[in-house]
Write a protein that holds these residues in place. Structure first.
Motif, PDB file in Angstrom:
ATOM      1  N   ALA A 176       0.841  -1.203   0.000  1.00 36.89           N
ATOM      2  CA  ALA A 176       0.000   0.000   0.000  1.00 36.89           C
ATOM      3  C   ALA A 176       0.877   1.254   0.000  1.00 36.89           C
ATOM      4  CB  ALA A 176      -0.931  -0.004   1.208  1.00 36.89           C
ATOM      5  N   GLN A 177       1.934   1.229   0.802  1.00 37.02           N
ATOM      6  CA  GLN A 177       2.844   2.378   0.835  1.00 37.02           C
ATOM      7  C   GLN A 177       3.523   2.568  -0.516  1.00 37.02           C
ATOM      8  OE1 GLN A 177       5.566   1.693   4.070  1.00 37.02           O
ATOM      9  NE2 GLN A 177       4.184   2.591   5.588  1.00 37.02           N
ATOM     10  N   SER A 178       3.943   1.454  -1.137  1.00 40.14           N
ATOM     11  CA  SER A 178       4.607   1.581  -2.434  1.00 40.14           C
ATOM     12  C   SER A 178       3.638   2.110  -3.486  1.00 40.14           C
ATOM     13  CB  SER A 178       5.197   0.238  -2.874  1.00 40.14           C
ATOM     14  OG  SER A 178       4.172  -0.689  -3.181  1.00 40.14           O
ATOM     15  N   LYS A 179       2.367   1.670  -3.439  1.00 32.40           N
ATOM     16  CA  LYS A 179       1.382   2.189  -4.378  1.00 32.40           C
ATOM     17  C   LYS A 179       1.156   3.678  -4.137  1.00 32.40           C
ATOM     18  CE  LYS A 179      -1.106  -2.094  -5.246  1.00 32.40           C
ATOM     19  NZ  LYS A 179      -2.360  -2.843  -5.048  1.00 32.40           N
ATOM     20  N   ALA A 180       1.084   4.072  -2.866  1.00 33.02           N
ATOM     21  CA  ALA A 180       0.898   5.495  -2.553  1.00 33.02           C
ATOM     22  C   ALA A 180       2.105   6.308  -3.014  1.00 33.02           C
ATOM     23  CB  ALA A 180       0.674   5.669  -1.053  1.00 33.02           C
ATOM     24  N   MET A 181       3.304   5.767  -2.786  1.00 35.98           N
ATOM     25  CA  MET A 181       4.511   6.473  -3.216  1.00 35.98           C
ATOM     26  C   MET A 181       4.556   6.577  -4.740  1.00 35.98           C
ATOM     27  SD  MET A 181       7.292   4.858  -0.548  1.00 35.98           S
ATOM     28  CE  MET A 181       8.689   5.580  -1.364  1.00 35.98           C
ATOM     29  N   LEU A 182       4.155   5.513  -5.422  1.00 36.69           N
ATOM     30  CA  LEU A 182       4.139   5.536  -6.877  1.00 36.69           C
ATOM     31  C   LEU A 182       3.131   6.555  -7.383  1.00 36.69           C
ATOM     32  CD1 LEU A 182       5.142   4.309  -9.533  1.00 36.69           C
ATOM     33  CD2 LEU A 182       3.340   2.600  -9.326  1.00 36.69           C
ATOM     34  N   ALA A 183       1.954   6.588  -6.772  1.00 35.79           N
ATOM     35  CA  ALA A 183       0.937   7.564  -7.182  1.00 35.79           C
ATOM     36  C   ALA A 183       1.434   8.991  -6.928  1.00 35.79           C
ATOM     37  CB  ALA A 183      -0.362   7.313  -6.432  1.00 35.79           C
ATOM     38  N   ALA A 184       2.072   9.203  -5.777  1.00 41.55           N
ATOM     39  CA  ALA A 184       2.609  10.530  -5.467  1.00 41.55           C
ATOM     40  C   ALA A 184       3.714  10.908  -6.462  1.00 41.55           C
ATOM     41  CB  ALA A 184       3.147  10.567  -4.039  1.00 41.55           C
ATOM     42  N   ALA A 185       4.555   9.944  -6.789  1.00 50.29           N
ATOM     43  CA  ALA A 185       5.633  10.223  -7.745  1.00 50.29           C
ATOM     44  C   ALA A 185       5.062  10.543  -9.123  1.00 50.29           C
ATOM     45  CB  ALA A 185       6.577   9.019  -7.838  1.00 50.29           C
ATOM     46  N   GLU A 186       4.014   9.806  -9.513  1.00 52.26           N
ATOM     47  CA  GLU A 186       3.389  10.087 -10.811  1.00 52.26           C
ATOM     48  C   GLU A 186       2.750  11.471 -10.800  1.00 52.26           C
ATOM     49  OE1 GLU A 186       0.738   6.802 -11.373  1.00 52.26           O
ATOM     50  OE2 GLU A 186       2.307   5.520 -12.220  1.00 52.26           O
ATOM     51  N   ALA A 187       2.095  11.823  -9.695  1.00 55.59           N
ATOM     52  CA  ALA A 187       1.484  13.153  -9.591  1.00 55.59           C
ATOM     53  C   ALA A 187       2.562  14.232  -9.631  1.00 55.59           C
ATOM     54  CB  ALA A 187       0.667  13.260  -8.305  1.00 55.59           C
ATOM     55  N   ASP A 188       3.655  14.012  -8.900  1.00 55.29           N
ATOM     56  CA  ASP A 188       4.760  14.973  -8.934  1.00 55.29           C
ATOM     57  C   ASP A 188       5.338  15.095 -10.339  1.00 55.29           C
ATOM     58  OD1 ASP A 188       4.481  15.466  -6.255  1.00 55.29           O
ATOM     59  OD2 ASP A 188       6.167  14.205  -5.619  1.00 55.29           O
ATOM     60  N   ALA A 189       5.444  13.968 -11.025  1.00 50.85           N
ATOM     61  CA  ALA A 189       5.986  13.997 -12.382  1.00 50.85           C
ATOM     62  C   ALA A 189       5.062  14.787 -13.311  1.00 50.85           C
ATOM     63  CB  ALA A 189       6.170  12.575 -12.910  1.00 50.85           C
ATOM     64  N   ARG A 190       3.741  14.585 -13.155  1.00 52.41           N
ATOM     65  CA  ARG A 190       2.808  15.348 -13.993  1.00 52.41           C
ATOM     66  C   ARG A 190       2.906  16.840 -13.682  1.00 52.41           C
ATOM     67  NH1 ARG A 190      -0.388  10.694 -13.206  1.00 52.41           N
ATOM     68  NH2 ARG A 190      -1.372  11.542 -11.339  1.00 52.41           N
ATOM     69  N   ILE A 191       3.021  17.180 -12.389  1.00 48.94           N
ATOM     70  CA  ILE A 191       3.148  18.589 -12.006  1.00 48.94           C
ATOM     71  C   ILE A 191       4.439  19.169 -12.572  1.00 48.94           C
ATOM     72  CG2 ILE A 191       3.536  20.121 -10.035  1.00 48.94           C
ATOM     73  CD1 ILE A 191       1.598  18.306  -8.449  1.00 48.94           C
ATOM     74  N   MET A 192       5.533  18.417 -12.432  1.00 48.78           N
ATOM     75  CA  MET A 192       6.817  18.894 -12.943  1.00 48.78           C
ATOM     76  C   MET A 192       6.778  19.025 -14.463  1.00 48.78           C
ATOM     77  SD  MET A 192       9.420  16.750 -10.499  1.00 48.78           S
ATOM     78  CE  MET A 192      10.905  17.407 -11.200  1.00 48.78           C
ATOM     79  N   GLU A 193       6.086  18.091 -15.125  1.00 45.30           N
ATOM     80  CA  GLU A 193       5.969  18.166 -16.574  1.00 45.30           C
ATOM     81  C   GLU A 193       5.185  19.410 -16.978  1.00 45.30           C
ATOM     82  OE1 GLU A 193       4.241  15.500 -20.290  1.00 45.30           O
ATOM     83  OE2 GLU A 193       3.675  14.996 -18.247  1.00 45.30           O
ATOM     84  N   ALA A 194       4.082  19.683 -16.264  1.00 45.53           N
ATOM     85  CA  ALA A 194       3.282  20.875 -16.577  1.00 45.53           C
ATOM     86  C   ALA A 194       4.094  22.147 -16.321  1.00 45.53           C
ATOM     87  CB  ALA A 194       2.006  20.880 -15.738  1.00 45.53           C
ATOM     88  N   GLU A 195       4.837  22.165 -15.195  1.00 44.56           N
ATOM     89  CA  GLU A 195       5.660  23.334 -14.897  1.00 44.56           C
ATOM     90  C   GLU A 195       6.742  23.525 -15.952  1.00 44.56           C
ATOM     91  OE1 GLU A 195       7.130  22.691 -10.962  1.00 44.56           O
ATOM     92  OE2 GLU A 195       5.243  23.286 -10.002  1.00 44.56           O
ATOM     93  N   ALA A 196       7.378  22.416 -16.349  1.00 43.01           N
ATOM     94  CA  ALA A 196       8.438  22.508 -17.356  1.00 43.01           C
ATOM     95  C   ALA A 196       7.865  22.976 -18.686  1.00 43.01           C
ATOM     96  CB  ALA A 196       9.120  21.152 -17.523  1.00 43.01           C
TER      97      ALA A 196
END
Length: 171
Positions: free
Chosen positions: A80-100
């Motif tokens: 569950a923690q790994s899934k949450a971390m993966l989801a958070a990382a994907e969300a961060d990646a989308r945010i970083m992609e939008a910012e970039a």
């Protein structure tokens, strides 16, 4: 085997009678010596040892099952923690992609505006240079034409005034 109730069996010269008596005496001696209690004690000790081993095995099995349940719970929690971390990382990646993407678009817009300003400046400079060159050529041509006419007619007051105005109007 002969029957016990026949006369032949109870004859003292019969060896089977003495074997039977010896066997009965042997069993009596065993009972008097306490062999059945000793055997029962040994069997009870062995049964008690086996029971304690079974109890220990049951206890170890219960501990193993508890440990297995704990490990499964920890595994589920880790998943569950790994899934949450993966989801958070994907969300961060989308945010970083939008910012970039936004930064890139902003940078491109700035560079385009700067290039347009440079082009406009270069066009204005080129137009000014062309005008200046055209004015110089026109002034030289007018000067040459006027000099040629002036050579023909030595003094013409209108011509002298026009030549004086050409230099101030072209520049």
């Amino acid at each position: 085997m002969p029957h016990f109730f026949e006369a032949y069996f109870w004859n003292i010269s019969n060896p089977e009678l003495w074997v039977g008596i010896g066997l009965v005496l042997f069993f009596v001696i065993l009972v008097v010596a306490g062999v059945p209690r000793l055997v029962a004690g040994q069997l009870d000790a062995k049964a008690s040892k086996i029971q304690s081993e079974l109890d220990e095995a049951a206890r170890l099995r219960a501990e193993a099952e508890a440990l297995l349940a704990q490990i499964r719970a920890e595994k589920a929690e880790a998943e569950a923690q790994s899934k949450a971390m993966l989801a958070a990382a994907e969300a961060d990646a989308r945010i970083m992609e939008a910012e970039a993407k936004a930064k890139l678009e902003e940078s491109l817009a700035r560079r385009q505006a700067m290039a347009e300003r440079r082009i406009a400046s270069a066009e204005a400079q080129a137009a000014a240079d062309v005008k200046a060159a055209a004015a110089d050529v026109a002034a030289q041509a007018a000067q040459t034409i006027l000099a040629a006419r002036a050579a023909v007619a030595k003094t013409d007051p209108q011509l002298d005034a026009a030549i004086a105005q050409i230099g101030t109007r072209l520049n």
